[in-house]
Write an enzyme that holds these catalytic residues in place. Structure first.
Site, PDB file in Angstrom:
ATOM      1  N   LYS A 180       0.842  -1.205   0.000  1.00 29.15           N
ATOM      2  CA  LYS A 180       0.000   0.000   0.000  1.00 29.15           C
ATOM      3  C   LYS A 180       0.882   1.262   0.000  1.00 29.15           C
ATOM      4  CE  LYS A 180      -3.295  -2.969   0.297  1.00 29.15           C
ATOM      5  NZ  LYS A 180      -3.731  -3.595  -0.949  1.00 29.15           N
TER       6      LYS A 180
HETATM    7  C1  LIG Z   1      -9.302  -3.545  -1.550  1.00 36.63           C
HETATM    8  C2  LIG Z   1      -8.672  -4.248  -0.382  1.00 36.63           C
HETATM    9  N1  LIG Z   1      -9.385  -4.415   0.737  1.00 36.63           N
HETATM   10  C3  LIG Z   1      -8.871  -5.008   1.837  1.00 36.63           C
HETATM   11  C4  LIG Z   1      -7.567  -5.469   1.837  1.00 36.63           C
HETATM   12  C5  LIG Z   1      -7.045  -6.151   3.064  1.00 36.63           C
HETATM   13  O1  LIG Z   1      -6.010  -5.419   3.656  1.00 36.63           O
HETATM   14  P1  LIG Z   1      -5.125  -6.073   4.819  1.00 36.63           P
HETATM   15  O2  LIG Z   1      -4.149  -6.982   4.154  1.00 36.63           O
HETATM   16  O3  LIG Z   1      -4.463  -4.896   5.472  1.00 36.63           O
HETATM   17  O4  LIG Z   1      -6.036  -6.803   5.725  1.00 36.63           O
HETATM   18  C6  LIG Z   1      -6.778  -5.314   0.701  1.00 36.63           C
HETATM   19  C7  LIG Z   1      -5.400  -5.805   0.691  1.00 36.63           C
HETATM   20  O5  LIG Z   1      -4.776  -6.062  -0.312  1.00 36.63           O
HETATM   21  C8  LIG Z   1      -7.342  -4.686  -0.445  1.00 36.63           C
HETATM   22  O6  LIG Z   1      -6.638  -4.503  -1.566  1.00 36.63           O
END
Ligand SMILES: Cc1ncc(COP(=O)(O)O)c(C=O)c1O
Length: 373
Positions: A180
């Site tokens: 990110k």
């Molecule tokens: C659109 C979206 N939502 C949620 C997530 C989940 O994030 P995390 O890995 O921090 O739980 C991601 C991770 O790639 C994502 O791209």
């Protein structure tokens, strides 16, 4: 091998993490508080609540939005699996809506047809770092008395008009995974302007204890906490927050460089009819977690990805269609979302990160042309 991404992180973050370790306070404490204030101030929201990742942020935000068993939540299927999983974790049912074929975000004109008496919330996703049409989503939510929980996992630093993502929805959830905009290894954050919801989120992410460890430590008197609700351990550590505080100072520069590289790809691919470059609607600033191209060629995508790998370049499929992953396919066997299905088969993510040189980028461009030919 050129990686799909590389975090922009170095000695300053390592020093900050070491300082947190040596302070003797490693779990959620003052550094988390400071990081929360810094993120809230950056996006222009009243509150920020740190969590272990964006999936847990989404889960808690849905609970704070009043979502529970028997409810429905509208979301796109063209997303990472966590968007729908968080809805299921909250006990609700995801109702998948198709996307716009150019922005890859949920098509707001299709939302109202998906609203039923059981709908409680809408989860728009800012896919790959481009904000969804939040203004339209908010208006629909207002008409039907629904909450908006924005999945902004990749879009810290994205803009809508003069505002920043994070100040536009009832709840906005960010990720600090290394792919990110900025990273804390793993990590998440919810921003909101709702005082009551913020207090609820702070409780729920720490076992629903009536007072936090930090406030008990600082109080100077004996405080016995109570547990009146079912809580979770979704706490960020102070080590992660220390890294996040340094990363936040680099965020604008990171996003600017990613944008420069993405626009350079678009210029280099501009006249190639076999590729469709990503769109950035006027007034919406993309963070370009990756560079997403749509392949306008009959050649199967996995062959093109293999061709890139053979030339030393990592790529990824665009984004998944959640309803086609086995867990959801079993539950929604006959669901058809034509734009989502077309996009998931024909899109490809290319590397974008601070430190990718123009020479490396030129190599990626020519390698993709070779792989397509
Ligand atoms: C659109 C979206 N939502 C949620 C997530 C989940 O994030 P995390 O890995 O921090 O739980 C991601 C991770 O790639 C994502 O791209």
């Amino acid at each position: 091998m050129t990686p799909i991404t590389r975090p922009c992180i170095g000695q300053e973050e390592a020093d900050a993490a070491a300082k947190a370790v040596l302070s003797g306070w490693l779990s959620q404490g003052e550094r988390v508080q400071e990081f929360e204030r810094a993120v809230a101030s950056y996006v222009g929201a009243k509150h920020a609540i740190a969590t272990t990742n964006c999936t847990t942020a989404l889960h808690l935000a849905l609970l704070a939005a009043g979502v529970g068993p028997g409810d429905e939540v509208i979301c796109p299927s063209f997303s990472f699996i966590a968007t729908a999983n968080a809805i299921v974790h909250a006990g609700a049912t995801p109702v998948f809506v198709d996307i716009e074929p150019d922005t890859y975000n949920m098509d707001a004109t299709l939302i109202e047809a998906a609203v039923t008496p059981r709908t409680k919330a809408i989860v728009p996703v800012d896919q790959i770092g481009l904000a969804a049409d939040i203004v339209a989503v908010r208006e629909i939510a207002r008409r039907h008395n629904l909450k908006v929980v924005e999945d902004a996992a990749p879009s810290l630093g994205a803009t809508v008009g003069e505002g920043r993502v994070g100040a536009l929805s009832d709840f906005t959830c960010f990720s600090f995974h290394p792919r990110k905009s900025i990273t804390t290894g793993e990590g998440g954050m919810i921003t909101t302007n709702d005082d009551g919801a913020a207090a609820c989120l702070r409780r729920l992410r720490s076992h629903a204890a009536s007072t936090s460890d930090l406030s008990r430590h600082q109080s100077g008197t004996v405080e016995i906490e109570e547990y009146r609700e079912l809580g979770y351990n979704y706490r960020m550590t102070d080590i992660q927050a220390a890294i996040g505080l340094v990363q936040l100072t680099k965020l604008d520069a990171i996003v600017e460089e990613r944008r420069r590289l993405a626009h350079r790809y678009s210029a280099l691919f501009a006249r190639d009819p076999r590729l469709e470059v990503p769109c950035e609607p006027a007034g919406r600033g993309h963070t370009f977690q990756s560079y997403c191209v749509r392949l306008r060629t009959p050649r199967p995508r996995h062959e093109i990805m293999a061709g890139l790998a053979a030339q030393g370049i990592s790529s990824r499929r665009g984004v998944m269609a959640i309803h086609r992953e086995p867990f959801y396919r079993e539950r929604f066997p006959s669901l058809s979302l034509p734009h989502t299905e077309a996009a998931t088969e024909k899109t490809l993510l290319l590397p974008v990160y601070v430190g990718l040189t123009e020479a490396e980028q030129d190599h990626i461009v020519s390698a993709l042309r070779t792989a397509i030919a």
